[in-house]
Enzyme design. Structure first.
Site, PDB file in Angstrom:
ATOM      1  CG  ASN A  13      34.203  31.908  43.115  1.00  0.00           C
ATOM      2  OD1 ASN A  13      33.850  31.775  41.964  1.00  0.00           O
ATOM      3  ND2 ASN A  13      33.441  32.446  44.039  1.00  0.00           N
ATOM      4  NE  ARG A  92      41.930  45.000  54.076  1.00  0.00           N
ATOM      5  CZ  ARG A  92      41.771  46.070  54.837  1.00  0.00           C
ATOM      6  NH1 ARG A  92      40.697  46.197  55.579  1.00  0.00           N
ATOM      7  NH2 ARG A  92      42.673  47.021  54.832  1.00  0.00           N
ATOM      8  CG  LEU A  94      43.706  44.433  46.348  1.00  0.00           C
ATOM      9  CD1 LEU A  94      43.673  43.543  45.124  1.00  0.00           C
ATOM     10  CD2 LEU A  94      44.842  44.018  47.289  1.00  0.00           C
ATOM     11  CG  ASN A 108      36.867  40.616  41.913  1.00  0.00           C
ATOM     12  OD1 ASN A 108      37.003  39.824  42.834  1.00  0.00           O
ATOM     13  ND2 ASN A 108      35.829  41.413  41.796  1.00  0.00           N
ATOM     14  CG  HIS A 110      30.785  41.956  41.487  1.00  0.00           C
ATOM     15  ND1 HIS A 110      31.087  42.431  42.747  1.00  0.00           N
ATOM     16  CD2 HIS A 110      29.560  42.457  41.178  1.00  0.00           C
ATOM     17  CE1 HIS A 110      30.074  43.180  43.171  1.00  0.00           C
ATOM     18  NE2 HIS A 110      29.144  43.211  42.259  1.00  0.00           N
ATOM     19  CE  LYS A 172      29.573  31.564  47.116  1.00  0.00           C
ATOM     20  NZ  LYS A 172      30.212  31.055  48.350  1.00  0.00           N
ATOM     21  CD  GLU A 175      30.220  33.627  42.120  1.00  0.00           C
ATOM     22  OE1 GLU A 175      30.568  32.842  43.013  1.00  0.00           O
ATOM     23  OE2 GLU A 175      30.017  34.839  42.329  1.00  0.00           O
TER      24      GLU A 175
HETATM   25  N1  DQB Z   1      41.295  48.397  43.796  1.00  0.00           N
HETATM   26  C1  DQB Z   1      40.400  47.359  43.793  1.00  0.00           C
HETATM   27  N2  DQB Z   1      40.443  46.470  44.809  1.00  0.00           N
HETATM   28  C2  DQB Z   1      39.529  45.440  44.849  1.00  0.00           C
HETATM   29  C3  DQB Z   1      39.562  44.537  45.916  1.00  0.00           C
HETATM   30  C4  DQB Z   1      38.608  43.538  46.016  1.00  0.00           C
HETATM   31  C5  DQB Z   1      37.626  43.404  45.035  1.00  0.00           C
HETATM   32  C6  DQB Z   1      36.587  42.340  45.199  1.00  0.00           C
HETATM   33  N3  DQB Z   1      35.292  42.965  45.409  1.00  0.00           N
HETATM   34  C7  DQB Z   1      35.041  43.791  46.493  1.00  0.00           C
HETATM   35  C8  DQB Z   1      34.159  44.860  46.368  1.00  0.00           C
HETATM   36  C9  DQB Z   1      33.899  45.696  47.442  1.00  0.00           C
HETATM   37  C10 DQB Z   1      34.517  45.483  48.659  1.00  0.00           C
HETATM   38  C11 DQB Z   1      34.217  46.404  49.827  1.00  0.00           C
HETATM   39  O1  DQB Z   1      33.680  47.503  49.655  1.00  0.00           O
HETATM   40  N4  DQB Z   1      34.577  45.925  51.061  1.00  0.00           N
HETATM   41  C12 DQB Z   1      34.326  46.720  52.244  1.00  0.00           C
HETATM   42  C13 DQB Z   1      35.572  47.544  52.561  1.00  0.00           C
HETATM   43  C14 DQB Z   1      36.702  46.627  52.971  1.00  0.00           C
HETATM   44  C15 DQB Z   1      38.009  47.410  53.039  1.00  0.00           C
HETATM   45  O2  DQB Z   1      38.056  48.390  53.825  1.00  0.00           O
HETATM   46  O3  DQB Z   1      38.976  47.058  52.275  1.00  0.00           O
HETATM   47  C16 DQB Z   1      35.401  44.409  48.816  1.00  0.00           C
HETATM   48  C17 DQB Z   1      35.677  43.564  47.737  1.00  0.00           C
HETATM   49  C18 DQB Z   1      37.594  44.272  43.932  1.00  0.00           C
HETATM   50  C19 DQB Z   1      38.556  45.311  43.841  1.00  0.00           C
HETATM   51  C20 DQB Z   1      38.564  46.274  42.762  1.00  0.00           C
HETATM   52  O4  DQB Z   1      37.760  46.205  41.807  1.00  0.00           O
HETATM   53  N5  DQB Z   1      39.494  47.274  42.783  1.00  0.00           N
HETATM   54  N1  GRF Z   2      33.673  37.535  45.237  1.00  0.00           N
HETATM   55  C1  GRF Z   2      32.385  36.988  45.594  1.00  0.00           C
HETATM   56  O1  GRF Z   2      32.402  36.579  46.942  1.00  0.00           O
HETATM   57  C2  GRF Z   2      31.910  35.247  47.040  1.00  0.00           C
HETATM   58  C3  GRF Z   2      33.056  34.430  47.560  1.00  0.00           C
HETATM   59  O2  GRF Z   2      32.660  33.141  47.732  1.00  0.00           O
HETATM   60  P1  GRF Z   2      33.812  32.035  47.967  1.00  0.00           P
HETATM   61  O3  GRF Z   2      34.577  31.898  46.678  1.00  0.00           O
HETATM   62  O4  GRF Z   2      34.698  32.514  49.101  1.00  0.00           O
HETATM   63  O5  GRF Z   2      33.021  30.804  48.314  1.00  0.00           O
HETATM   64  C4  GRF Z   2      31.461  34.804  45.662  1.00  0.00           C
HETATM   65  O6  GRF Z   2      30.056  34.892  45.530  1.00  0.00           O
HETATM   66  C5  GRF Z   2      32.133  35.795  44.739  1.00  0.00           C
HETATM   67  O7  GRF Z   2      31.328  36.208  43.665  1.00  0.00           O
END
Ligand code: DQB
Ligand code: GRF
Length: 203
Positions: A13, A92, A94, A108, A110, A172, A175
């Site tokens: 991405n 991670r 946030l 972001n 997804h 992808k 994406e």
């Molecule tokens: N507060 C907030 N922050 C984010 C950080 C990353 C992503 C990307 N998508 C993500 C969605 C889920 C996860 C997740 O559950 N990871 C396992 C736990 C890792 C950890 O302990 O940090 C990570 C990225 C989305 C968000 C969001 O929607 N809101």
């Molecule tokens: N957030 C999700 O994680 C994957 C990351 O792929 P990359 O951009 O690191 O290749 C992508 O599929 C995206 O939708």
């Protein structure tokens, strides 16, 4: 506009965002000025270096708390006068503190059609649910994970015999169009998040 991109892995991405922002014909209205990874030696860092974009590795295990890790990222983004932050495969969660600092300027992508299949392994969730259509979603980031206002969605068919890998690969392909398209809209101010009503305003 100055863009910062947070990554954790391969960076396909990120590569799409680099290709579009470094091509003047795309008229993106923004440039990527910093790439931050929470993991070292990932392909995404090499992609940024090849494109001449400064990179930083901030290892979350070096910090006592999530907030301190987030604030280290924030300090770098502020230092580079970043206006918009893109999460591109950043794995991670946030803290609310970071989200509040960047709300309405934090995007972001997804790999599913939110609100379906939030969280990790979205492709597996789609296959387990037996849906015939999936895709990707670009959204503003809120503290509640994968729940922010939706900017763009693109669909792909789920084929019989699909595995997580074949479905991820097909997702992808859309994406790499959806993320730059969403970033361009935000960079040009064609859409913004009204933070009082939590609604998108399209002009
Ligand atoms: N507060 C907030 N922050 C984010 C950080 C990353 C992503 C990307 N998508 C993500 C969605 C889920 C996860 C997740 O559950 N990871 C396992 C736990 C890792 C950890 O302990 O940090 C990570 C990225 C989305 C968000 C969001 O929607 N809101
Ligand atoms: N957030 C999700 O994680 C994957 C990351 O792929 P990359 O951009 O690191 O290749 C992508 O599929 C995206 O939708």
């Amino acid at each position: 506009k100055r863009v910062g991109v947070l990554i954790s892995g391969s960076g396909t991405n990120l590569q799409a965002l680099i290709d579009k922002t470094q091509n003047p014909a795309s008229n993106m209205g923004c440039e990527i000025v910093m790439v931050i990874s929470n993991k070292k030696d990932v392909e995404g860092l090499k992609r940024a270096e090849r494109a001449g974009i400064p990179t930083k590795v901030i290892n979350h295990t070096d910090y006592k708390s999530r907030e301190e890790f987030d604030m280290a990222c924030h300090a770098i983004l502020e230092g580079e006068r970043v206006d918009i932050v893109c999460l591109a495969g950043f794995m991670r969660i946030l803290s609310g503190q970071f989200v509040r600092l960047w709300r309405g300027r934090l995007l972001n992508i997804h790999p599913a059609l939110l609100p379906l299949f939030k969280g990790t392994h979205a492709q597996k969730q789609a296959l387990d649910a037996g849906v015939r259509i999936s895709g990707c979603t670009v959204h503003f980031v809120e503290e509640d994970v994968d729940a922010g206002a939706i900017l763009i969605q693109r669909t792909v068919p789920v084929e019989h015999g699909d595995t997580e890998e074949t479905l991820q690969e097909r997702i992808k392909t859309v994406e790499r169009e959806a993320f730059p398209e969403a970033l361009k809209l935000v960079a040009h101010g064609h859409v913004y998040l009204n933070t009082s009503t939590n609604r998108l305003v399209w002009s």
